[in-house]
Design an enzyme around this catalytic site. Structure first.
Site, PDB file in Angstrom:
ATOM      1  CD  GLU A  72      -2.788  -0.671   2.637  1.00 13.27           C
ATOM      2  OE1 GLU A  72      -3.860  -1.270   2.734  1.00 13.27           O
ATOM      3  OE2 GLU A  72      -2.266  -0.070   3.591  1.00 13.27           O
ATOM      4  N   GLY A 105       2.325   4.773  -0.858  1.00 12.52           N
ATOM      5  CA  GLY A 105       1.927   6.044  -1.441  1.00 12.52           C
ATOM      6  C   GLY A 105       3.145   6.918  -1.708  1.00 12.52           C
ATOM      7  NE  ARG A 106       6.625   8.877   3.299  1.00  8.46           N
ATOM      8  CZ  ARG A 106       6.193   9.832   4.133  1.00  8.46           C
ATOM      9  NH1 ARG A 106       6.566  11.068   3.947  1.00  8.46           N
ATOM     10  NH2 ARG A 106       5.424   9.515   5.161  1.00  8.46           N
ATOM     11  CB  CYS A 155      -0.201  35.364  11.542  1.00 12.59           C
ATOM     12  SG  CYS A 155      -0.572  36.639  10.332  1.00 12.59           S
ATOM     13  CD  GLU A 156       0.137  29.724  13.726  1.00  8.66           C
ATOM     14  OE1 GLU A 156       1.003  29.248  14.485  1.00  8.66           O
ATOM     15  OE2 GLU A 156      -1.005  30.063  14.098  1.00  8.66           O
ATOM     16  NE  ARG A 192       6.124  14.963   4.594  1.00  6.80           N
ATOM     17  CZ  ARG A 192       7.404  14.838   4.850  1.00  6.80           C
ATOM     18  NH1 ARG A 192       8.281  15.660   4.314  1.00  6.80           N
ATOM     19  NH2 ARG A 192       7.843  13.893   5.637  1.00  6.80           N
TER      20      ARG A 192
HETATM   21  C1  PLP Z   1      -0.664   6.289   4.920  1.00  9.45           C
HETATM   22  C2  PLP Z   1      -0.939   4.863   4.739  1.00  9.45           C
HETATM   23  C3  PLP Z   1      -0.291   4.146   3.742  1.00  9.45           C
HETATM   24  C4  PLP Z   1       0.732   4.735   2.841  1.00  9.45           C
HETATM   25  O1  PLP Z   1       1.861   5.206   3.489  1.00  9.45           O
HETATM   26  P1  PLP Z   1       3.058   5.778   2.622  1.00  9.45           P
HETATM   27  O2  PLP Z   1       4.011   6.275   3.654  1.00  9.45           O
HETATM   28  O3  PLP Z   1       2.492   6.866   1.786  1.00  9.45           O
HETATM   29  O4  PLP Z   1       3.593   4.655   1.816  1.00  9.45           O
HETATM   30  C5  PLP Z   1      -0.647   2.821   3.576  1.00  9.45           C
HETATM   31  N1  PLP Z   1      -1.567   2.225   4.346  1.00  9.45           N
HETATM   32  C6  PLP Z   1      -2.205   2.885   5.311  1.00  9.45           C
HETATM   33  C7  PLP Z   1      -3.223   2.171   6.108  1.00  9.45           C
HETATM   34  C8  PLP Z   1      -1.913   4.223   5.554  1.00  9.45           C
HETATM   35  O5  PLP Z   1      -2.553   4.878   6.519  1.00  9.45           O
END
Ligand code: PLP
Length: 427
Positions: free
Chosen positions: A274, A276-277, A343-344, A312
């Site tokens: 799963e 993403g990053r 303003c932070e 981030r």
């Molecule tokens: C955020 C998340 C991901 C993805 O994480 P990455 O760091 O983007 O690879 C996968 N599974 C779950 C359940 C998440 O919350």
């Protein structure tokens, strides 16, 4: 400071700014595709391997369509993310619904759309049964808690403190209960690391889940269709860091599969992830213009983006590399804070950063903003979310999300019409 290669130069970006004022995000389709294929190649030994892209990283259907085209799935945790998946052409089991603290209506929709329900708690068996009815296939999210520590591997984040998932005992009880209620198909999932650059950590996770799948399958006499190792493959935000070698990870997981799954007779077992990053993070850039200089106790460069566009650095103190277009090879001999206009006082993209001398009008590129960047944007202080542009595979650039306007900011207010306000008169 090393110079990082960019898929565009100053001239190209100056040209773009005539149509799209800064700040904006720019994503590099070719790089996303090339890298995504590398992940798939690393797991080509598993014919049903699927990476369910975690939509929260970059929730834009134009980018999701690219990943659909490559055979990815999605990972969602809310109704809008489920809708985005379907908008981008994902269907059925290509969609993992890995939510927590889930509202009933989202389970109902997820089940109706055929997505995989990945339950975050044992109490959700009843909850889903009552509200949506249990589907044929159900998965649980495992939280190893202190057990994960036994491996002796370096772990980022402590699963014991995480709100997610079921304990080991609950997993056995949970699958037993599902079986009793007529569920016949099973998945097993975990997600224990985030932004992890040590590739062996993912092999360790695979060993843990494979062993657990064998134990549960034998004890309860059930068959798993797949295990999902979660996401969390890190990216080198700092130029001194090295990317994870995906091929080595794929090979390590394969060895674990052959040592644990095959002898136990669980082959073929699907492997899912799963991430993403690692899929979009390095290939998204936040482009911004220097607009002010200020010299008080420190030296500041003010840019037209702010923490509302990329939180981030402000939220985690995260490092994001910055290039000044056209000055990549100039000496990095001035020390500045690069700041936004909130303003932070944590609204800073860089603190005490060595950069070339920046003039007003210079274009700055903030690297590695392609995941959890635009997506985390907000409107605090009346700062609006920027446009997102795609540098497409054919070299053209197209807008995949327009910038917000003041009308968007007022859209949820039932108050004076905006037209009365936008032309202020002095009297
Ligand atoms: C955020 C998340 C991901 C993805 O994480 P990455 O760091 O983007 O690879 C996968 N599974 C779950 C359940 C998440 O919350």
């Amino acid at each position: 400071m090393p110079t990082l290669p960019l898929p565009f130069d100053e001239t190209r970006i100056r040209e773009l700014t005539r149509e799209y004022p800064t700040p904006f995000y720019l994503y590099d389709e070719n790089a996303i595709r090339t890298n995504a294929r590398k992940l798939l190649a690393a797991f080509d030994w598993c014919p049903t391997f699927c990476n369910h892209f975690a939509i929260k990283a970059t929730p834009n259907p134009h980018l999701l369509e690219i990943l659909a085209d490559l055979g990815f799935g999605t990972d969602c945790s809310s109704l809008p993310e489920l809708l985005l998946s379907r908008a981008a052409g994902f269907e059925g089991q290509r969609i993992m619904f890995t939510s927590n603290n889930t509202p009933a209506n989202e389970y109902i929709y997820a089940k109706r759309s055929g997505a995989v329900l990945n339950l975050d708690d044992i109490s959700h068996i009843d909850f889903v049964d009552q509200h949506a009815g249990l589907p044929d296939l159900v998965s649980f999210r495992y939280n190893p808690g202190p057990l994960r520590g036994e491996s002796g591997n370096k772990i980022i984040g402590n699963p014991e403190d995480a709100k997610y998932g079921l304990t080991r005992e609950q997993l056995f009880a949970g699958y037993h209960e599902l079986k009793d209620r007529g569920v016949s198909r099973f998945g097993l999932h975990t997600m224990v690391v985030s932004n992890e650059l040590n590739g062996s950590s993912f092999v360790e996770t695979a060993r843990m889940l494979f062993s657990l799948a064998v134990e549960i399958a034998q004890e309860l006499d059930i068959r798993f269709e797949w295990v999902n190792l979660g996401g969390g493959i890190g990216i080198p935000y700092s130029p001194e860091q090295q990317p994870v070698d995906l091929e080595t990870v794929g090979r390590g997981v394969r060895e674990a599969y052959e040592q644990i799954i095959v002898p136990a007779g669980l082959d073929p077992l699907g492997v899912r992830m799963e991430n993403g990053r690692v899929i979009t993070g390095p290939y998204g850039y936040l482009v911004t213009t220097a607009v002010h200089h200020k010299h008080i106790y420190k030296n500041y460069v003010g840019v037209d983006a702010c923490m509302a566009n990329l939180m981030r650095p402000g939220m985690y103190g995260a490092y994001h590399h910055i290039s000044v277009l056209g000055k990549e090879d100039a000496p990095h001999d001035t020390t500045v804070d690069v700041v936004g206009s909130l303003c932070e006082n944590n609204d800073k993209f860089a603190v005490d950063r060595q950069l070339p001398t920046i003039d007003n009008g210079d274009l700055l590129v903030i690297h590695d903003a392609g995941a959890h960047g635009h997506a985390m944007g907000f409107q605090y202080n009346g700062r609006l979310r920027s446009a997102e542009l795609l540098l497409a595979a054919d070299g053209s650039v197209r807008c995949i999300r327009r910038a917000e306007t003041v009308a968007d900011y007022f859209a949820t207010l039932d108050h004076k019409p905006l037209e009365q306000l936008v032309e202020p008169s002095a009297d």
